[in-house]
Enzyme design. Sequence first.
Site, PDB file in Angstrom:
ATOM      1  N   GLU A  65       1.003  -1.022   0.110  1.00 37.36           N
ATOM      2  CA  GLU A  65      -0.232  -0.011   0.015  1.00 37.36           C
ATOM      3  C   GLU A  65       0.926   1.184  -0.128  1.00 37.36           C
ATOM      4  OE1 GLU A  65      -2.150   2.658   3.329  1.00 37.36           O
ATOM      5  OE2 GLU A  65      -2.414   0.776   3.464  1.00 37.36           O
ATOM      6  N   GLU A 144       4.920   3.633  11.392  1.00 38.57           N
ATOM      7  CA  GLU A 144       3.506   3.675  11.505  1.00 38.57           C
ATOM      8  C   GLU A 144       2.959   2.629  12.542  1.00 38.57           C
ATOM      9  OE1 GLU A 144      -0.636   2.403   9.129  1.00 38.57           O
ATOM     10  OE2 GLU A 144       1.304   2.960   8.045  1.00 38.57           O
TER      11      GLU A 144
END
Length: 455
Positions: A65, A144
């Site tokens: 992604e 993240e």
Amino acid sequence: MPMGHTATAQAGSGGLTATEHRLANGLRVVLSEDHLTPVAAVCLWYDVGSRHEVKGRTGLAHLFEHLMFRGSNQVKGNGHFELVQGAGGSLNGTTSFERTNYYETMPTHQLELALWLEADRMGSLLAALDEESMENQRDVVKNERRQRYDNVPYGTAFEKLTALAYPEGHPYHHTPIGSMADLDAATLEEARTFFRTYYAPNNAVLSVVGDIDPERTLSWIEKYFGSIPAHDGKQAPRDGSLPEVMGGELREEVREEVPARALMAAYRLPHDGTRECDAADLALTVLGGGESSRLHNRLVRRDRTAVAAGFGLLRLAGAPSLGWLDVKTSSGVEVAQIESAVDEELARFAEEGPSPEEMERAQAQLEREWLDRLGTVAGRADELCRFAVLFGDPQLALTAVHRVLDVTAEEVKAAARAQLRPDNRAVLVYEPVESAEEAEDGAATDTDAHEGADK
């Protein structure tokens, strides 16, 4: 030109229509005209998520992604973001258990740019994928994980409950974020193989919704996507089926630096796309869907033992869905007290079912959420892709709410009785602990108090 057919407005679709087409390379295309505002949404779903990963190599779907935004053959570095935002558009991508999606919302006159960008990275990302970009995005994903999971209160709850609810070896046992160790272990060649396998046109659905000319849009799609070759190496995802109930409660206590005690639980529920899942959704909405729900009224308003209480549905098509309970306790309240009240309310609901007023309110709430999703071009594009990828028919998106409105109170009660019970849940209990800083402050305060008393 691509082959296709035109769909007329279905009964109960609110006048919304969608046309379906397929390119020679297998790319499925769904178009929906909406001339209310001069914008168009492009949404691309790839049939790949964390359920397609294997043990020891989790996180690849989510890593890609990020890699998809880091350059392709003709668009270098951060160019995808720069071109879309410079044209007045917005964009993003997300990864789930069951799919990875990418989307742009553009002014109508910039639609061709969005289609070209999506086609360029589908067809040529491998030309730009090298060790430098791999390492860069590996670090981004790891950061993240730290920011969203490891270093925030209750951040690993979803990961822990998922691992409890789905047994070791099950394709949904791990979450899309992946593990640090697996991210470190992934090689560039493994990433390239992953892309070749899953980022092929015959493993994707492209939807375009908004102020569009269908014929011109199809000609652009054929122009930019039509020459990308199909790939036939994809394996079917592993079987995600499980017994209807867990057969016993699974429990874990977590002692962490969190603001308050918490009770979280995941109940095993029917697969998405079934009438039983819709009945369960209504049950959870009555029980914990907002401030008018039974659990909020009992725990927050009446007993004042909790500051927040919610019960929602994580819909899954390839495995049992999960009913997600989340209660944060008031100061000084023990989790056992909360759990006893929750079980009491669930047992009462399983016995009595929803009242007519609760059914009407729950169905209206789910209808409003459906209207909100289809009311924007981006939301409708996403829903059309979802029903095409997971259920084979994008048209189902236009009438989904009517299947919810058709469910009876008796079915809702039966769903609660069958599955909202203690032997069908994974439970996570959070107990706060002092941080090292708080412990030091406390010790310093004690010392000051003693020194004051000695003087």
